[in-house]
Design an enzyme around this catalytic site. Structure first.
Site, mmCIF file in Angstrom:
data_model
loop_
_atom_site.group_PDB
_atom_site.id
_atom_site.type_symbol
_atom_site.label_atom_id
_atom_site.label_comp_id
_atom_site.label_asym_id
_atom_site.label_seq_id
_atom_site.Cartn_x
_atom_site.Cartn_y
_atom_site.Cartn_z
ATOM 1 N N ARG A 21 88.456 120.999 59.173
ATOM 2 C CA ARG A 21 87.879 120.671 60.485
ATOM 3 C C ARG A 21 88.802 119.806 61.356
ATOM 4 O O ARG A 21 88.362 119.236 62.349
ATOM 5 C CB ARG A 21 86.509 119.987 60.338
ATOM 6 C CG ARG A 21 85.435 120.880 59.727
ATOM 7 C CD ARG A 21 85.177 122.082 60.636
ATOM 8 N NE ARG A 21 84.069 122.913 60.178
ATOM 9 C CZ ARG A 21 84.208 124.038 59.483
ATOM 10 N NH1 ARG A 21 85.424 124.433 59.109
ATOM 11 N NH2 ARG A 21 83.162 124.746 59.143
ATOM 12 N N LEU A 22 90.067 119.718 60.995
ATOM 13 C CA LEU A 22 91.032 118.986 61.812
ATOM 14 C C LEU A 22 91.710 119.978 62.765
ATOM 15 O O LEU A 22 92.909 120.238 62.694
ATOM 16 C CB LEU A 22 92.051 118.269 60.922
ATOM 17 C CG LEU A 22 91.462 117.174 60.025
ATOM 18 C CD1 LEU A 22 92.542 116.559 59.150
ATOM 19 C CD2 LEU A 22 90.779 116.100 60.870
#
Length: 211
Positions: A189-190
């Site tokens: 999720r970066l």
């Protein structure tokens, strides 16, 4: 089904400031070509979000029909809910989601009607059935049943035959972007998010946003 447990880790690509175009439209064009070559079904589908003058939002899928340095073009019924909202509040957003490439593009800007020639050229390129449909549907209004549409369709088929004029309530819009965000899915999720903002002189600033 455990809805909360549905997730996917994105690992296909990265998005870096050193590898993008300085102009947001050029960057969109690059991503657009890659999306087209990826054989994405309905690659031109985009979410159009509009709001009333009171700020009440609505959104729906429409189809991109062209873009250039001036903006992004689509066509619809001027009397539809979106058409009425755009008439009283010209701030809109467009969102593309190309899941096959793990990418999103979010465009925020103002909208205005295209010129008559642009609307005519596209309308007369459509199949006859679609042209009849533009007359047959009082879009976004309440109707008693589907029979209303079918009766309207038959009426206009008899009235126009193969020579169907463009309805005065139907035509194009162009969204003139103020900002365009390019989103590339990344692991854990970066995600990569680059925001282009239009400046005076038609130059663009590029800033990275936290995911």
């Amino acid at each position: 089904m455990d809805i909360a447990g549905i997730r996917k880790d994105y690992k296909l690509e990265a998005l870096d400031e050193t590898g993008v175009a300085k102009n947001a439209i050029e960057q969109f064009s690059q991503w657009w070509e890659e999306a087209v070559k990826s054989n994405i079904e309905e690659v031109n589908a985009m979410v159009l979000a509009t709001a009333s003058k009171e700020g009440v939002p609505t959104s729906r899928i429409v189809l991109l029909k062209g873009f250039d340095a001036n903006g992004f073009i689509f066509f619809t019924n001027y009397n539809s809910r979106k058409g009425l909202q755009m008439a009283e509040n010209n701030h809109v957003s467009l969102l593309f989601f190309w899941k096959e490439l793990e990418r999103q593009v979010n465009i925020i800007g103002t909208v205005q009607k295209t010129d008559t020639k642009t609307s005519d050229n596209y309308f007369f390129s459509r199949p006859v059935g679609s042209r009849i449909g533009a007359w047959s549907s009082p879009q976004s209004t309440i109707i008693d049943s589907r029979e209303v549409l079918e009766q309207n369709e038959q009426q206009y088929k008899q009235q126009f035959g193969e020579t169907v004029p463009r309805p005065p309530h139907w035509g194009g819009y162009i969204v003139k972007p103020k900002s365009i965000e390019f989103w590339q899915g990344r692991s854990n999720r970066l995600h990569d998010r680059l925001l282009y903002s239009l400046q005076q002189g038609n130059s663009w600033t590029i800033e990275r946003l936290a995911p």
